[in-house]
Write a protein that holds these residues in place. Structure first.
Motif, PDB file in Angstrom:
ATOM      1  N   GLU A 116       2.715  10.238   1.472  1.00  0.00           N
ATOM      2  CA  GLU A 116       2.315  10.166   2.879  1.00  0.00           C
ATOM      3  C   GLU A 116       2.858   8.944   3.612  1.00  0.00           C
ATOM      4  O   GLU A 116       2.709   8.832   4.824  1.00  0.00           O
ATOM      5  N   ALA A 117       3.503   8.035   2.932  1.00  0.00           N
ATOM      6  CA  ALA A 117       3.996   6.799   3.559  1.00  0.00           C
ATOM      7  C   ALA A 117       5.216   7.072   4.439  1.00  0.00           C
ATOM      8  O   ALA A 117       6.089   7.850   4.087  1.00  0.00           O
ATOM      9  N   ASP A 167       0.814  -1.222   0.000  1.00  0.00           N
ATOM     10  CA  ASP A 167       0.000   0.000   0.000  1.00  0.00           C
ATOM     11  C   ASP A 167       0.844   1.267   0.000  1.00  0.00           C
ATOM     12  O   ASP A 167       0.353   2.336  -0.329  1.00  0.00           O
ATOM     13  N   PHE A 168       2.116   1.175   0.391  1.00  0.00           N
ATOM     14  CA  PHE A 168       2.973   2.343   0.492  1.00  0.00           C
ATOM     15  C   PHE A 168       3.637   2.746  -0.813  1.00  0.00           C
ATOM     16  O   PHE A 168       4.249   3.804  -0.897  1.00  0.00           O
ATOM     17  N   TYR A 169       3.559   1.900  -1.831  1.00  0.00           N
ATOM     18  CA  TYR A 169       4.318   2.133  -3.063  1.00  0.00           C
ATOM     19  C   TYR A 169       3.447   2.015  -4.305  1.00  0.00           C
ATOM     20  O   TYR A 169       2.557   1.184  -4.380  1.00  0.00           O
ATOM     21  N   LYS A 220       7.807   5.384  -3.460  1.00  0.00           N
ATOM     22  CA  LYS A 220       7.057   5.565  -2.205  1.00  0.00           C
ATOM     23  C   LYS A 220       6.006   6.646  -2.371  1.00  0.00           C
ATOM     24  O   LYS A 220       6.268   7.703  -2.953  1.00  0.00           O
ATOM     25  N   ASN A 221       4.812   6.382  -1.841  1.00  0.00           N
ATOM     26  CA  ASN A 221       3.761   7.392  -1.820  1.00  0.00           C
ATOM     27  C   ASN A 221       4.174   8.496  -0.852  1.00  0.00           C
ATOM     28  O   ASN A 221       4.845   8.242   0.151  1.00  0.00           O
TER      29      ASN A 221
END
Length: 191
Positions: free
Chosen positions: A117-118, A94-96, A114-115
């Motif tokens: 907000e991660a 979910d982070f990428y 990487k997103n």
């Protein structure tokens, strides 16, 4: 009375299963990231057994390059930095965001970014995998910072075409404590 216990146990069991977080589904047609942990474990075991000579160079800011040939290394410690960038675990998906491209030679290049907000240290990971599912190249940017410490590392691992066996790696980075000078360094290792 015993039927109340059974109903209570069933309700408790349902409550526990409802609290489990399911593994996020993969996007249609997408495979999970390459299993870097399995690759590194395989390479560590092989290298611990073979103990090939390694030519290692270390460069730090303001110092002459130091190059030495090493006959024995603790490969688990030596490759630990690459273990940090394994994104194949479901919790990290979910982070990428990821992009996959097929190269002219049939290899697949996957780029994980990487997103914003991660809260994960791996900023970017690029993996090139052969059609035979052998790792060819890994490049990553790892950024860690807090109020007292800043560290940014660019790491690269190269493997032999065909076999996927580790052939070289590089770690290049900068570290800075809030009240100290920054330290720039580069380590190159060739097998």
């Amino acid at each position: 009375m015993s039927s109340y216990r059974i109903i209570g146990l069933l309700a408790l069991l349902c409550g526990f299963t409802a609290c489990e977080r399911p593994t996020p589904p993969l996007a249609a047609g997408k495979e999970p990231a390459y299993d870097l942990t399995a690759y590194l474990q395989e390479q560590t075991a092989r290298l611990q057994q073979e103990q090939p000579p390694v030519l290692k160079s270390v460069i730090t800011k303001g110092q002459p390059t130091e190059t030495i040939q090493l006959e024995e290394l603790d490969w688990e410690k030596e490759l630990a930095i690459f273990q940090e960038v394994d994104l194949s675990r479901p919790a990290l998906r979910d982070f990428y965001s990821d992009e996959r491209h097929t190269l002219p030679n049939g290899s697949t290049m996957s780029v994980f970014t990487k997103n914003v907000e991660a809260a994960a240290p791996v900023e970017r990971l690029q993996l090139t995998v052969s059609p035979a599912k052998k790792l060819e190249q890994l490049e990553a940017v790892v950024l860690e910072e807090n109020l007292l410490f800043y560290s940014k590392r660019n790491i690269r691992l190269m493997a032999e075409p065909g076999t996927g066996n580790l052939s070289s790696y590089r770690v290049e980075g900068v570290q800075k404590l809030i009240f100290g000078d920054s330290l720039r360094y580069r380590v190159d290792a060739n097998l």
